[in-house]
Design a protein around this motif. Structure first.
Motif, PDB file in Angstrom:
ATOM      1  N   LEU A   1       0.844  -1.178   0.000  1.00 16.91           N
ATOM      2  CA  LEU A   1       0.000   0.000   0.000  1.00 16.91           C
ATOM      3  C   LEU A   1       0.886   1.236   0.000  1.00 16.91           C
ATOM      4  O   LEU A   1       0.490   2.318  -0.365  1.00 16.91           O
ATOM      5  CB  LEU A   1      -0.896   0.019   1.234  1.00 16.91           C
TER       6      LEU A   1
ATOM      7  N   ARG B   1      -0.775  -6.753  -5.701  1.00 13.39           N
ATOM      8  CA  ARG B   1      -1.485  -6.789  -4.436  1.00 13.39           C
ATOM      9  C   ARG B   1      -2.810  -7.502  -4.565  1.00 13.39           C
ATOM     10  O   ARG B   1      -3.143  -8.382  -3.792  1.00 13.39           O
ATOM     11  CB  ARG B   1      -1.699  -5.365  -3.918  1.00 13.39           C
ATOM     12  N   LYS B   2      -3.590  -7.089  -5.584  1.00 18.35           N
ATOM     13  CA  LYS B   2      -4.955  -7.591  -5.578  1.00 18.35           C
ATOM     14  C   LYS B   2      -5.020  -9.087  -5.888  1.00 18.35           C
ATOM     15  O   LYS B   2      -5.988  -9.735  -5.548  1.00 18.35           O
ATOM     16  CB  LYS B   2      -5.854  -6.768  -6.504  1.00 18.35           C
TER      17      LYS B   2
ATOM     18  N   TYR C   1     -12.911  -6.525  -8.634  1.00 22.40           N
ATOM     19  CA  TYR C   1     -11.736  -5.779  -9.051  1.00 22.40           C
ATOM     20  C   TYR C   1     -10.693  -6.666  -9.718  1.00 22.40           C
ATOM     21  O   TYR C   1      -9.834  -6.178 -10.432  1.00 22.40           O
ATOM     22  CB  TYR C   1     -11.129  -5.022  -7.870  1.00 22.40           C
TER      23      TYR C   1
ATOM     24  N   LYS D   1     -13.325   7.195   3.224  1.00 21.55           N
ATOM     25  CA  LYS D   1     -12.981   5.898   3.812  1.00 21.55           C
ATOM     26  C   LYS D   1     -13.332   4.778   2.838  1.00 21.55           C
ATOM     27  O   LYS D   1     -12.531   3.881   2.586  1.00 21.55           O
ATOM     28  CB  LYS D   1     -13.755   5.726   5.121  1.00 21.55           C
ATOM     29  N   GLU D   2     -14.510   4.889   2.249  1.00 16.71           N
ATOM     30  CA  GLU D   2     -14.950   3.861   1.307  1.00 16.71           C
ATOM     31  C   GLU D   2     -13.968   3.743   0.146  1.00 16.71           C
ATOM     32  O   GLU D   2     -13.588   2.635  -0.257  1.00 16.71           O
ATOM     33  CB  GLU D   2     -16.345   4.205   0.790  1.00 16.71           C
TER      34      GLU D   2
ATOM     35  N   ILE E   1     -10.881   1.894   1.268  1.00 16.92           N
ATOM     36  CA  ILE E   1     -11.085   0.441   1.380  1.00 16.92           C
ATOM     37  C   ILE E   1     -11.081  -0.202  -0.002  1.00 16.92           C
ATOM     38  O   ILE E   1     -10.435  -1.211  -0.239  1.00 16.92           O
ATOM     39  CB  ILE E   1     -12.428   0.146   2.079  1.00 16.92           C
ATOM     40  N   ARG E   2     -11.806   0.431  -0.914  1.00 23.40           N
ATOM     41  CA  ARG E   2     -11.889  -0.149  -2.261  1.00 23.40           C
ATOM     42  C   ARG E   2     -10.506  -0.225  -2.899  1.00 23.40           C
ATOM     43  O   ARG E   2     -10.195  -1.188  -3.587  1.00 23.40           O
ATOM     44  CB  ARG E   2     -12.817   0.685  -3.133  1.00 23.40           C
ATOM     45  N   LYS E   3      -9.703   0.780  -2.617  1.00 23.10           N
ATOM     46  CA  LYS E   3      -8.364   0.757  -3.210  1.00 23.10           C
ATOM     47  C   LYS E   3      -7.541  -0.387  -2.629  1.00 23.10           C
ATOM     48  O   LYS E   3      -6.839  -1.092  -3.341  1.00 23.10           O
ATOM     49  CB  LYS E   3      -7.652   2.096  -2.985  1.00 23.10           C
ATOM     50  N   VAL E   4      -7.655  -0.568  -1.305  1.00 21.92           N
ATOM     51  CA  VAL E   4      -6.928  -1.664  -0.677  1.00 21.92           C
ATOM     52  C   VAL E   4      -7.347  -2.989  -1.304  1.00 21.92           C
ATOM     53  O   VAL E   4      -6.545  -3.885  -1.529  1.00 21.92           O
ATOM     54  CB  VAL E   4      -7.195  -1.685   0.842  1.00 21.92           C
ATOM     55  N   LEU E   5      -8.640  -3.079  -1.643  1.00 20.45           N
ATOM     56  CA  LEU E   5      -9.161  -4.319  -2.205  1.00 20.45           C
ATOM     57  C   LEU E   5      -8.853  -4.445  -3.691  1.00 20.45           C
ATOM     58  O   LEU E   5      -9.299  -5.368  -4.337  1.00 20.45           O
ATOM     59  CB  LEU E   5     -10.664  -4.408  -1.990  1.00 20.45           C
ATOM     60  N   GLY E   6      -8.150  -3.457  -4.244  1.00 16.29           N
ATOM     61  CA  GLY E   6      -7.701  -3.628  -5.623  1.00 16.29           C
ATOM     62  C   GLY E   6      -8.353  -2.731  -6.650  1.00 16.29           C
ATOM     63  O   GLY E   6      -8.152  -2.915  -7.842  1.00 16.29           O
TER      64      GLY E   6
ATOM     65  N   ASN F   1      -3.170   7.868  -1.517  1.00 15.92           N
ATOM     66  CA  ASN F   1      -2.760   6.624  -0.892  1.00 15.92           C
ATOM     67  C   ASN F   1      -3.811   6.204   0.136  1.00 15.92           C
ATOM     68  O   ASN F   1      -4.124   6.949   1.054  1.00 15.92           O
ATOM     69  CB  ASN F   1      -1.417   6.833  -0.199  1.00 15.92           C
ATOM     70  N   PRO F   2      -4.354   5.000  -0.017  1.00 19.26           N
ATOM     71  CA  PRO F   2      -5.439   4.573   0.884  1.00 19.26           C
ATOM     72  C   PRO F   2      -4.991   4.535   2.338  1.00 19.26           C
ATOM     73  O   PRO F   2      -5.805   4.664   3.247  1.00 19.26           O
ATOM     74  CB  PRO F   2      -5.808   3.185   0.370  1.00 19.26           C
ATOM     75  N   VAL F   3      -3.685   4.341   2.550  1.00 19.44           N
ATOM     76  CA  VAL F   3      -3.191   4.309   3.920  1.00 19.44           C
ATOM     77  C   VAL F   3      -3.595   5.582   4.649  1.00 19.44           C
ATOM     78  O   VAL F   3      -4.013   5.564   5.800  1.00 19.44           O
ATOM     79  CB  VAL F   3      -1.654   4.183   3.912  1.00 19.44           C
TER      80      VAL F   3
ATOM     81  N   LEU G   1      -7.420   5.772   5.363  1.00 23.45           N
ATOM     82  CA  LEU G   1      -7.853   4.845   6.404  1.00 23.45           C
ATOM     83  C   LEU G   1      -7.311   5.249   7.768  1.00 23.45           C
ATOM     84  O   LEU G   1      -7.928   4.995   8.784  1.00 23.45           O
ATOM     85  CB  LEU G   1      -7.420   3.426   6.058  1.00 23.45           C
TER      86      LEU G   1
END
Ligand SMILES: Nc1ncnc2c1ncn2[C@@H]1O[C@H](COP(=O)(O)OP(=O)(O)OP(=O)(O)O)[C@@H](O)[C@H]1O
Ligand SMILES: [Mg+2]
Lengths: 225, 827
Positions: A54, A81-82, A110, B733-734, B737-742, B819-821, B824
């Motif tokens: 990240l 990552r994904k 995704y 926030k949403e 999260i979505r970015k973390v999930l790809g 950056n999602p970090v 979040l």
């Protein structure tokens, strides 16, 4: 699977420069269950974010599955990552506007999994986490333990090789916390590598190995038997 | 603040309350200002949007009010009417306001209760002489009642009856100043150029200049007896030449008087009525084939019938008002949406205030004071902007607006009313919505989010629908204008120069001189003359002569055009049958050219050589020319007869030049013309400029559409921009999260924009049929017009979507690459 060498990470604000990671080196093998511990502010989350691609390190090398990723572009990191990494957070980080099912489905969307396949896989993993009966509920309608199970379901639905968990039990009571740890252990036994940040010695005992950090440096490693 | 019933107590209490109140109000404004400062982006967007809207709406409103105020300054405006005549033919209805000279005396004699009546004839731009100086001004011929009916105050001289004598003349203030300077003009003699020499006139009065919003404009007013052709036509009911105005007794209804005119018409138009019936006329609902009617004075400006008006449809000022309301609506929508959006991010603050003990009223007042401050600042900035841009606006839109209208109570109350309404709505509605929420819920920050977003969405749909509507209208007017500009008219318009001859030279002599002078220049192809310009020249006048005559037992009507030799050659017309009029045939003053439509009208297989009994002679058809658009494309090509008869004076000289270096040819012609007629005032122009000028009204309309469209798009996008900021803040926030999930940047962009793009799509679907309907109506006004194409809507839609998408992308991409970090962490 993971090998980092002399990793450094700084945070610069207007006045102060914080060294979050200071020439940190470590490695994690495939199939391991590693716990990271240390006092607040020592850089555990920072490390996890870098491991999870990240964030990128300022100095040093990070080899993931024999590929040097330290200076990968954002896009390549995201791609890697994904397909390979699942996340579990202390505060669950579910999307309030989506149902349990939709939350778990998201990573599959995704990665471009076709719709029929998605339904199958989400149902499979919800079954495994024993929250199938809650599939159409929204996160607010669930207890903390249930929410964390949904979050874990979401983390594993893509069958990642690595799961990164940042204090997964931090917001849970001990019984719910134990459930979560059992789940993680199960996953690990099925072959998933797990790296978990925790403050709880009790939780850390579920792991094979504990890495202790202080001020961004490894101070000690305990190997559990 | 108005005293609330709460403080209707006595003495001290009241005093203390008063103090408390003023303190509170101060407090409200202080908090309002602080809040505005804290949220600079939103304040900036709100104020800019509202200020632009206020400024634009103000200018448009002034334009509309100016048009609507035409002729309303006359004290007798409710009782004065213009007369017009309606004739029904077999397939058509003619309406015209020009009247025969004996009409007025007859009306006077037969309707003694008509208070006043006057003829109003255009003497034409005329030369005047005072001492040895020559002036050129517009002279109008009127009857003595003129000054009693109309409010053109006399500023100097005889106020009782300024036109008592046949040779009296009244000057406008400007003309008086021009001719006499600081001398007193009253009692002086000036000379007026008439057909054969100069005529002495006695200045009896000076009238204030006609205001800009007057349908009557005059430099000098003389008695109607001076009207050209007065003596010859004094009993001629078949020659129409001027307008007639009359003042009915107060309270008499227009319809009642029109009914009375029935017998009058039967008496004086007996022969015409019989002829019309004989030709198969279809009578109107009252069973009349020929009737007289009235146009109220204040409608004249908008009347297509009255030759006194510019025939601006009344729809035009209302359309302008409507567009100004659109713009205001769009700006207010932004305001309301942003207030709503922020109200929900401020829900916690409001909840806390309520818990501490703020009443519902206090909260509403708090919100309203914010919106009053913002609206107030915007209004002031808008007015300033309007003042700054007024000159450019007048120039660009050919408008005669002045800020003087601002002083009228109607306008002031309109603006202030709008201001208060907008402030209350924009501030009050969100406030009310917030304050009715249950306290506990508000503290959690979860009040009626669904309710507010559906309101927000509907407002945005309307907003974008209005913008799309304006874009589509712009596109279609532009297409029609372009079509009219490029459509071949059947004659050469790019290489023909038209010179308005004016009144200070004998037209036939002028033509002869120009012919011989220009013949030596190789770039001049040919020279001719005509009485009717093609398009609208720099003299801004246009005229039509229509001749009706009996042809083999039927009445045939034709447009009547005086031409001269080489007309066909000069304009590049095509003789399809017979021959052109030519000097080599000697007696061509009894020969005519007709167009194909006229040939059709005559109904002969081969009309060449036919005799047309008209204009006091038997005229023979020499040739037929291919139809050409001698009138604007609003009109179908009508039957046309062209003659070379000196009884019809020419008014324009047409010069055909060689292609290439048109500018130098123009300069040459202007120079030669200046030599020929040193007193000339209006310049020559190419026919394509003239035809262009015919569509000034449409060009103005399209400019207003374009501006309206641009302003509404800009303001809408500013609103959209701000709302996207709000939405993104709410969804940070949403997104993380979505970015973390790809999720990729594109995924996020799509996520945020799809809801808005859906709204834009809906707006286009709403706007398209409305635009189609309205523009189809508008196009009906053109005989030659484009077909509305489906792809106009598709392209407009695409453009709107692209604009919206770009606007959304600005903020969304920023959020998507974050950056999602970080997002979040901030949880
Ligand atoms: N975005 C940032 N900007 C500035 N400093 C940061 C940022 N993120 C982390 N830090 C700093 O880096 C150091 C390490 O932070 P990190 O979040 O990794 O700690 P942690 O070990 O996860 O602590 P905790 O146990 O409380 O979660 C801390 O001193 C923190 O203040
Ligand atoms: Mg941490």
């Amino acid at each position: 699977m993971i090998k980092i060498t002399n990793l450094e990470k700084f945070y610069r604000t207007e006045e102060v420069e914080t060294i979050a990671l200071n020439k940190l080196s470590m490695h994690v093998d495939t199939g391991e269950f590693v716990a990271i511990m240390g006092p607040s502010g020592c850089g555990k989350s920072t490390l996890l974010n870098i491991l999870g691609m990240l964030d990128d390190p300022d100095e040093g090398s990070y080899v993931f599955n024999d590929i040097e990723v330290a200076h990968f572009t954002e896009r390549k990191r995201a791609d890697l990552r994904k397909h390979n990494i699942g996340f579990v957070f202390q505060s669950f980080n579910l999307i309030d506007e989506l149902t349990v099912f939709e939350n778990v489905e998201l990573p599959l969307i995704y990665t471009g999994v076709p719709s029929a396949e998605r339904v199958k896989r989400v149902e499979e993993v919800l079954d495994k986490m024993q929250i199938m009966h809650r599939r159409n509920h929204y996160p607010q309608q669930l207890s903390g333990g249930q929410q964390q199970r949904v979050a874990i379901a979401r983390a594993v639905v893509n069958k990642p090789k690595l799961i990164l968990a940042d204090e997964p039990t931090g917001n849970l009571d001990s019984s719910n916390g134990n459930d979560v740890m059992e789940l993680l252990t199960d996953l690990n036994e099925q072959g998933t590598t797990i790296i978990m940040v925790t403050h709880s010695e009790h939780d850390a005992r579920y792991s094979h190995r504990i890495i202790r950090l202080l001020d961004g440096q490894t101070v000690m490693e305990n190997i559990m038997i | 603040m108005s005293p609330s019933p709460l403080c209707k107590r006595r003495g001290m209490v009241e005093k203390i309350n008063e103090n408390k109140k003023s303190l509170m109000i101060k407090n409200y404004f202080k908090i309002a200002l602080r809040n505005m400062w804290k949220h600079k982006t939103f304040t900036f967007i709100n104020i800019t949007g509202m200020a632009v809207a206020f400024g634009a709406a103000l200018l448009l409103t002034l334009t509309a009010f100016f048009e609507l105020s035409f002729d309303t300054f006359h004290q007798n405006k409710n009782d004065v009417y213009q007369l017009y005549i309606e004739q029904h033919h077999a397939n058509s209805v003619d309406e015209g306001s020009t009247m025969p000279i004996p009409m007025t005396p007859a009306l006077k004699a037969e309707f003694p209760d008509v208070v006043h009546i006057t003829r109003y004839g255009d003497f034409g731009g005329s030369a005047l002489r005072y001492g040895d100086k020559i002036f050129n001004d517009d002279v109008r011929c009127v009857d003595a009642d003129f000054f009693k009916m109309f409010t053109f105050p006399i500023v100097n001289g005889s106020t009782i009856n300024p036109l008592a004598d046949k040779n009296d003349i009244v000057l406008s203030a400007t003309v008086a100043k021009n001719i006499f300077g600081n001398q007193n003009p009253i009692g002086k003699l000036i000379e007026l150029k008439v057909d054969n020499g100069w005529k002495s006139m006695n200045v009896t009065a000076v009238a204030a200049d006609a205001p800009k919003n007057s349908s009557f404009d005059f430099g000098l007013l003389c008695r109607f007896e001076q009207f050209p052709g007065y003596d010859q036509n004094i009993n001629e009911w078949n020659s129409q030449s001027h307008n007639v105005f009359l003042q009915l007794p107060t309270g008499e209804k227009q319809a009642v008087f029109e009914q009375k005119l029935k017998t009058f018409v039967q008496k004086h138009y007996d022969a015409s009525i019989k002829q019309l019936i004989h030709d198969g006329a279809k009578p109107d609902n009252n069973g009349q084939v020929l009737s007289l009617h009235l146009i109220p004075l204040t409608d004249i400006h908008f009347s297509a019938i009255s030759s006194q008006s510019r025939a601006i449809s009344k729809f035009y000022p209302y359309l302008v008002l409507l567009i100004s309301l659109f713009i205001m609506f769009i700006a207010c929508t932004n305001f309301i949406n942003l207030s709503l959006g922020r109200a929900f991010t401020r829900a916690k603050e409001i909840g806390v205030r309520k818990v501490i003990g703020a009443t519902k009223t206090q909260l509403i007042v708090q919100f309203c004071s914010e919106s009053f401050v913002i609206c107030g600042i915007s209004l002031i900035l808008g007015v300033i902007a309007a003042c700054i841009f007024l000159p450019q606006y007048k120039l660009a839109f050919n408008q005669q607006v002045s800020l003087n209208i601002l002083a009228s109570p109607a306008i002031i109350s309109y603006i202030l009313g709008g201001f208060v309404l907008i402030s209350l709505l924009a501030g009050g509605y969100p406030a009310w919505l917030m304050s009715v929420g249950k306290t506990a819920q508000t503290v959690k920050g979860k009040v009626g989010a669904g309710q507010s977003s559906s309101l927000r969405n509907s407002l945005m749909v309307v907003q974008f629908a209005l913008s799309s509507l304006l874009i589509i209208c712009t596109a279609i007017t532009w297409q029609q204008l372009n079509y009219m500009r490029t459509k071949p008219l059947g004659y050469n318009k790019s290489e023909v120069v038209s010179i308005p001859i004016g009144s200070n030279i004998d037209p036939e002599k002028a033509l002869t001189q120009m012919r011989s002078k220009l013949s030596s220049y190789p770039q001049v192809v040919s020279v001719t003359g005509t009485d009717m310009n093609l398009g609208k020249g720099l003299d801004n006048s246009s005229s039509t002569s229509i001749m009706s005559f009996n042809y083999k037992g039927r009445t045939v009507s034709t447009n009547w055009l005086r031409v001269d030799y080489d007309y066909v050659k000069t304009l590049g017309l095509q003789v399809v049958n017979g021959r052109d009029l030519s000097r080599s045939f000697g007696a061509d003053s009894t020969m005519v050219l007709i167009n194909q439509k006229m040939a059709e009208e005559l109904g002969e297989k081969n009309p060449i050589g036919d005799l047309l009994p008209t204009d006091g002679a038997k005229l023979q058809v020499a040739g037929i020319v291919k139809d050409f658009n001698f009138k604007s494309l609003h009109h179908e090509i009508a039957p046309l007869t062209m003659v070379i008869r000196t009884g019809w004076p020419i008014n324009y000289i047409l010069v055909r030049v060689k292609s290439g270096n048109l500018a130098s040819s123009m300069a040459l012609i202007n120079k030669v013309w200046k030599d020929t007629n040193p007193h000339t005032e209006v310049g020559a122009s190419f026919l394509d400029e003239n035809t262009e000028r015919q569509y000034n009204k449409e060009t103005d309309l399209s400019k207003i559409f374009v501006t309206g469209a641009i302003i509404s798009i800009v303001i809408s996008c500013m609103g959209l921009f701000a709302i996207v900021i709000l939405i993104i803040t709410q969804r940070t926030k949403e997104i993380g999260i979505r970015k973390v999930l790809g999720a990729s940047v594109n995924n996020i962009l799509f996520l945020i924009s799809k809801d808005f793009l859906k709204l834009v799509l809906i707006s286009i679907c709403i706007a398209s049929p409305i635009a189609w309907y309205a523009m189809d109506k508008w196009l009906q006004g053109f005989e030659y017009r484009i077909q509305i194409q489906w792809w106009v809507f598709v392209i407009t839609g695409t453009i709107a979507l692209i604009i919206a998408f770009v606007t959304i992308s600005f903020q969304s991409i920023k959020a998507a690459v974050l950056n999602p970090v970080k997002s979040l962490r901030s949880e």
